[in-house]
Write an enzyme that holds these catalytic residues in place. Structure first.
Site, short mmCIF file in Angstrom:
data_model
loop_
_atom_site.label_atom_id
_atom_site.label_comp_id
_atom_site.label_asym_id
_atom_site.label_seq_id
_atom_site.Cartn_x
_atom_site.Cartn_y
_atom_site.Cartn_z
N ASP A 20 -35.17 -49.28 11.67
CA ASP A 20 -35.49 -48.14 12.53
C ASP A 20 -36.94 -47.72 12.37
OD1 ASP A 20 -34.82 -47.40 9.93
OD2 ASP A 20 -33.86 -45.52 10.51
N LYS B 280 -31.57 -52.93 6.96
CA LYS B 280 -31.15 -51.56 6.63
C LYS B 280 -30.43 -51.59 5.29
CE LYS B 280 -30.85 -48.14 8.81
NZ LYS B 280 -31.64 -46.87 8.72
N ASP C 235 -32.40 -58.27 18.35
CA ASP C 235 -32.12 -58.03 19.76
C ASP C 235 -32.79 -56.74 20.22
OD1 ASP C 235 -31.07 -58.16 22.29
OD2 ASP C 235 -28.97 -58.05 21.69
#
Length: 369
Positions: free
Chosen positions: A226, A193, A250
């Site tokens: 995302d 990100k 994860d």
């Protein structure tokens, strides 16, 4: 006959049940003279806390360090919800990863043809899926400092977790991903990100530099984490190898796992660096699924992920790739016959137990050897 030392940590919940099916297979290989597996058992997670007051004892840490490979079932459950944070069952697993420097977590997501309809996605999106998610496992948000809850007074508190990465940590996990891609379809997708996180900016810079210096022959693409999650459920077969940090790994690995229809199907490997002197590496193998306390002791657990984890152990720790292939083929054969545990039953008229599934895989192995 080569001999290998396995340190087995069945853990909590369904862990002992699925581990028992792996022990049958290891015993069969030993009996057949294919390879000798010396199994030593220890405690981890809630089982260790009940016995020793810690999530893993110092003696078991020493035995883990001395083993050729570690097999772990699962840890945790509501029984230990009130345990102090540093002693919770998951702390034992985190300590194994950290102290043994198991920095590379490999989670394959493979859709067996017989299970394509078990996925929540349409068959055409999932049939033939074969991807690998490579997760950095010993850095990032889960291990960064400070990690604390501070009392601010007036009934207010502040919780802090720190996301931190250094160049060498990103380089070594990136190298694992690129080397794996060279043996697969030669494509790596790096996820972070960088638009909102400085650690993401560094991650992207280091991966780009590593690619230019050592892996220019491998296709590299970048996605925001995302956006990657969205693409995994939109068009999952576009991916070959995904590499990402601890937190995003994860999350994304569980998304990838469910593409195949059940967490009970997928294995994982946590690998350390190769020792320059011995050529060996520390490694821990475990199923992606958790301890599933709601079905523990009922014979309902799917042992395939645990059996697949043993297959990864054969491949990555012991160099027994052909034997690992036989395990994967045996699993596919059993599924093609329509045998199903409850988690992958779907519209099938009946399901079989943990032991029955383990026996079926063993019999398919026996027929191939």
């Amino acid at each position: 006959m080569a001999s290998y030392k396995l340190f087995v940590l069945p853990g909590d919940g369904i862990g002992p049940e699925v581990m028992a099916e792996v022990e049958k297979i290891a015993a069969f290989f030993t009996q057949q003279g294919i390879a000798k597996f010396e199994i030593e058992k220890g405690l981890v997670g809630g089982a260790a806390y009940d016995a020793h007051g810690v999530s893993i004892s110092e003696d078991d840490m020493k035995r883990a360090d001395a083993a050729d490979a570690i097999l772990l079932g699962a840890v945790g459950g509501p029984k230990w919800d009130g345990v102090p944070y540093d002693l919770r069952p998951e702390a034992g697993l985190l300590r194994l990863r950290k102290d043994l420097v198991l920095f590379a977590n490999l989670r394959p997501a493979i859709c067996y043809p017989a299970l394509a309809d078990a996925s929540s996605l349409k068959r055409e999106l999932i049939d033939g899926l074969d991807m690998m998610l490579v997760r950095e496992l010993t850095g990032g948000l889960y291990f960064g400092s400070p990690k604390e809850i501070t009392d601010l007074g007036n009934g207010q508190k502040r919780g802090v977790d720190t996301q931190s990465y250094e160049t060498y940590e990103i380089e070594r996990i990136g190298r694992v991903a690129f080397e794996l891609a060279r043996k697969r379809r030669n494509k790596v997708t790096s996820c972070e990100k960088h638009n909102v996180m400085k650690s993401g900016v560094l991650w992207r810079e280091v991966i780009i530099d590593l690619h230019k210096r050592e892996f220019a022959d491998v296709e590299l693409e970048h996605q925001l984490a995302d956006a990657c999650g969205m693409q995994l459920v939109r068009r999952p077969k576009q991916f070959d190898v995904i590499v990402t940090d601890n937190l995003f790994g994860d999350l994304l690995s569980d998304v990838a796992a469910m593409l195949t229809g059940s967490l009970g199907m997928l294995p994982s490997a946590s690998l350390g660096a190769i020792d320059a002197k011995t050529g060996l590496r520390k490694a821990l193998y475990e199923p992606v699924h958790g301890s599933a306390p709601d079905i523990a002791g009922k014979g309902l657990a799917n042992p395939i992920a645990m059996i697949g984890s043993f297959g990864m152990c054969l491949r990555y720790s012991f160099g027994l790739g052909e034997l690992a292939d036989k395990i994967e083929t045996a699993i596919a054969t059993v599924l093609a016959k329509g045998l199903r545990t409850a988690d992958i039953k779907g519209d099938a008229p009946s399901s079989i137990s943990t032991v029955q599934m383990g026996n079926a895989v063993l019999e398919a192995l026996r027929a191939s050897i």
